[in-house]
Write an enzyme that holds these catalytic residues in place. Structure first.
Site, PDB file in Angstrom:
ATOM      1  N   HIS A 190      32.020  67.707 -26.678  1.00  0.00           N
ATOM      2  CA  HIS A 190      32.320  69.125 -26.880  1.00  0.00           C
ATOM      3  C   HIS A 190      32.961  69.754 -25.646  1.00  0.00           C
ATOM      4  O   HIS A 190      32.556  70.831 -25.212  1.00  0.00           O
ATOM      5  CB  HIS A 190      31.036  69.904 -27.217  1.00  0.00           C
ATOM      6  N   PRO A 191      33.984  69.138 -25.042  1.00  0.00           N
ATOM      7  CA  PRO A 191      34.558  69.725 -23.834  1.00  0.00           C
ATOM      8  C   PRO A 191      35.334  71.005 -24.132  1.00  0.00           C
ATOM      9  O   PRO A 191      36.055  71.098 -25.126  1.00  0.00           O
ATOM     10  CB  PRO A 191      35.497  68.626 -23.322  1.00  0.00           C
TER      11      PRO A 191
END
Length: 569
Positions: free
Chosen positions: A503-504
Site C-alpha cells: 500500500h505505498p
C-alpha cells in the site's frame, strides 16, 4: 492460450497532439480517461507500459496467489534493506497491464477512515478532501446492492460485493471479536468505520471487476480515446529550462513553465506526443517520482547527481513514502476447513471450483480473506490504529515471492496492520535512465511508535483467538507461538517476519508547504499543464487499503480538469 495482442504502433495514432495525455492506465488513470472522454469533446491519449493481458488468473479472485509468485503481469520491485526489519529487503509487486495494480490486487474495497480525510483537509492544507466532500465520489464509483442508498452508490462503474456465504471460520472470527469487545458493523464503508465486518470486494459474478473492466473497457469503445500499451514514458516535455520560459503579466515579466507533451518508448524506439491542454501522470507511487526526476522536476541536488538539468526544484518529489506493514498471528485448528487442507486435496479443490462455476461464490470468489476489524487499541485514540484481517490459511514461509507455501494442518491467520505508520521513506531514480528500477528506501519500523503498535496488535489478535467462540476449534498457536510472550520477543518476531501489504503512497504528496509536490487540485507546483493523479499524491494512507483512494484521485482530477476546461472555453 494466445498471447496478448501487440500494442498499436505509435505511428497509427490519429493525432500528433491530444487535448490530454495520461501516463499510466492504473486505478486513477483508467478512471480519469473514462471521465475525460464521456462528453466526446476532448481527444485523450492513454499510455500504458504494460499489456492488455487477458490471462484467466487475473479474473479469478483466488488467482492472486498465482499472480504474485510469477513474472507475468507484474513489475517485480525490491526495496532497499531496512534496519528495522533486521536488514531485510521486501518484495513489492505492481501491475504490468491495463488496470495496473487494480488488476492484480486483493480486490478489497475500503473507502477509508472519514477522520483521516478530514485530517487531509483541516490539518494538512487540502481543501475539498474532507470526508463529506469525497463521499459523493465513492458513491459515484460503486454499484453496491446492499447498504444505505444515501451513503452507498447503486449505479457506479465498479460492482462491489460482500463475502458470501458466511462460512464457519468467518462467523467464528466475528463472534470472537464481539466477545473481545469489538462489535460487528454491518457496513464499514457507510461512515461507521470502527468494528468487525464481512469484507467487501470489487468483484462481479465471482470475477474481478476493477477499473479495467468498469471504467476502461467502455471508454475504449469511444472514438476520442486512444490507448497505447507497452509504452514506457521517459520524460515530460516542458517548455524551456528552469527560469528560461517567461510570460507577460500586468505587473511585469513572470517566469512560468509548461508541460507540452510526453516522450515515450515502445520496443526500443522513442516517440513524442503533444498535449494541448494537460499532461497527467498516473504512473503510481513507485514510478511517478523517477519520471518527474528524469524530466528535471525534483530535488535539485538529486537531479544534479544524475546529470539531469533541473527545471523545477521540488524537494518533496520521492519523499514521504509510507506503506502498510502486515504481521500475522497463525493458529492451527480442527473441525474447520481452510485453504491449507482444501488446496492439498484434489477432491476439495474440485468442490470449491464447482461451487464457484455454478454459484460464483465461496472461497474461490475471494482472495483468501473474508472479514476484518478496525480497532482502537488505546482508549485515548480517536481513530482505529489497528486492523485485524482474517485469512483462511497459514504459511511457514509467508509472502514467498516465488511460490505459495502452506502448512500441512488446517489453520487460519489474523493479519495485523498498523493503520497510520509514522515511518517514512523515499523513492528516487537509480540512474539517469528513468526505466531503470528506482531506489526504494522504505525505512520500515524506523519509528518506535510503529513497533509498539504492532506489539499491541499482536496481543489483541492473540486475545481474539482465545475467546470462547474459538474454543471448539483451537489446537495451538503456530506463530509467533505460545512461548513468545515478552515485548522483546514479540518485537523480534515482528522485525524478522513482517511483510508489506503493498500500500505505498505519498511520494508526490499534495499540500501547500515546501515539501508538497501538487496542490489540492493535483497541479504540480510551478509547472502549468502538469497534474498528478495516483496514490503518490495521498499525504497519508487513508487508514485503509489504497485502491479506492487511488481511484478517488482520478475521479477528482477529472472534475478539476473538466471544470477548468469549461471556464477557459
Amino acid at each position: 492460450m494466445a498471447s496478448p495482442a501487440p500494442a498499436p504502433p505509435p505511428a497509427a495514432l490519429s493525432h500528433p497532439t491530444y487535448d490530454y495525455v495520461i501516463v499510466g492506465a492504473g486505478s486513477a488513470g483508467c478512471a480519469l480517461a473514462a471521465r475525460l472522454t464521456e462528453s466526446g469533446k476532448y481527444r485523450v491519449l492513454l499510455l500504458e507500459a504494460g499489456e492488455d493481458d487477458r490471462w484467466i488468473w487475473i479474473s479469478i479472485p483466488t488467482g492472486v496467489a498465482k499472480i504474485v509468485v510469477g513474472d507475468r503481469a507484474l513489475w517485480r520491485y525490491t526495496t532497499q534493506a531496512s534496519a528495522g526489519l533486521n536488514g531485510r529487503s521486501l518484495f513489492w509487486p505492481r501491475g504490468k497491464l491495463l488496470g495496473g495494480t487494480a488488476s492484480i490486487n486483493g480486490m478489497f474495497w475500503v473507502h477509508g477512515d472519514p477522520l483521516e480525510y478530514n485530517r487531509w483537509r483541516d490539518e494538512l492544507g487540502n481543501p475539498g478532501w474532507g470526508y463529506d466532500e469525497v463521499a459523493p465520489y465513492f458513491r459515484r464509483m460503486e454499484a453496491y446492492a446492499k447498504g444505505d442508498p444515501a451513503v452507498r452508490g447503486r449505479e457506479g462503474p465498479l460492482t462491489i460485493t460482500e463475502h458470501s456465504p458466511r462460512d464457519p471460520l468467518t462467523d467464528t472470527f466475528l463472534k470472537a471479536c464481539a466477545q473481545a469487545g469489538i462489535e460487528e458493523t454491518p457496513d464499514y464503508n457507510s461512515g461507521a468505520y470502527l468494528g468487525g465486518g464481512l469484507m467487501q470486494f470489487s468483484t462481479r459474478k465471482g470475477l474481478r471487476w476493477a477499473v479495467r473492466e468498469g471504467y476502461l473497457r467502455p471508454a475504449m469503445r469511444r472514438a476520442n480515446l486512444a490507448v497505447v500499451t507497452r509504452a514506457q514514458a521517459t520524460r515530460i516535455l516542458i517548455e524551456g529550462e528552469e527560469g528560461n520560459t517567461q510570460t507577460r503579466t500586468q505587473t511585469g515579466t513572470q517566469t512560468r513553465q509548461r508541460a507540452t507533451g510526453v516522450e515515450y518508448r515502445v520496443g526500443g524506439r522513442s516517440f513524442t506526443v503533444g498535449a494541448a491542454r494537460e499532461v497527467v501522470i498516473c504512473a503510481g507511487t513507485i514510478q511517478t517520482p523517477p519520471l518527474l526526476e528524469a524530466s528535471g522536476i525534483g530535488n535539485r541536488a538529486i537531479l544534479q547527481q544524475h546529470g539531469i538539468a533541473p527545471r523545477k526544484h521540488l524537494p518533496g518529489v520521492g519523499e514521504n513514502l509510507r506503506d502498510h506493514l502486515h504481521a500475522r498471528l497463525m493458529v492451527e485448528v480442527q473441525g474447520l476447513k481452510t485453504l491449507n487442507d482444501i488446496l492439498r486435496s484434489p477432491w476439495a479443490k474440485t468442490q470449491m471450483a464447482l461451487r464457484w462455476l455454478i454459484r460464483r461464490d465461496g472461497l474461490m470468489s475471494v482472495p483468501g480473506a473474508t472479514a476484518h476489524a478496525y480497532v482502537r487499541t488505546e482508549k485515548h485514540r480517536t481513530q482505529p490504529d489497528i486492523k485485524l484481517q482474517l485469512h483462511h490459511l497459514t504459511s511457514p514461509d509467508e509472502r514467498n515471492p516465488k511460490k505459495l507455501v502452506l502448512d500441512e494442518r488446517p489453520g487460519f491467520s489474523l493479519g495485523v496492520v498498523h493503520q497510520q505508520p509514522a515511518s517514512r521513506g523515499s523513492i528516487h531514480l537509480s540512474s539517469p535512465d528513468p526505466l531503470a528500477p528506482p531506489v526504494i528506501t522504505p525505512n520500515y519500523l524506523s519509528a518506535e511508535e510503529d513497533v509498539q503498535a504492532f506489539v499491541r496488535g499482536l496481543r489483541l489478535a492473540r486475545r481474539v483467538t482465545q475467546q470462547p467462540a474459538f474454543k471448539p476449534y483451537y489446537v495451538k498457536e503456530l506463530r509467533p507461538g505460545p512461548g513468545v510472550e515478552s515485548e522483546t520477543e514479540l518485537v523480534q518476531y515482528i522485525r524478522s517476519s513482517i511483510f508489506s501489504s503493498y500500500h505505498p503512497v505519498g511520494t508526490a504528496r499534495m499540500g501547500c508547504d515546501d515539501m508538497a509536490v501538487v496542490d489540492a487540485r493535483l497541479r504540480v507546483h510551478g509547472i502549468d499543464g502538469l497534474r498528478i493523479a495516483d496514490a503518490s499524491v495521498l499525504p497519508t494512507i487513508p487508514a485503509s487499503n489504497t485502491n479506492a483512494a487511488a481511484i478517488l484521485a482520478g475521479e477528482k482530477a477529472a472534475d478539476f480538469m473538466l471544470e477548468e476546461a469549461r471556464k477557459s472555453a
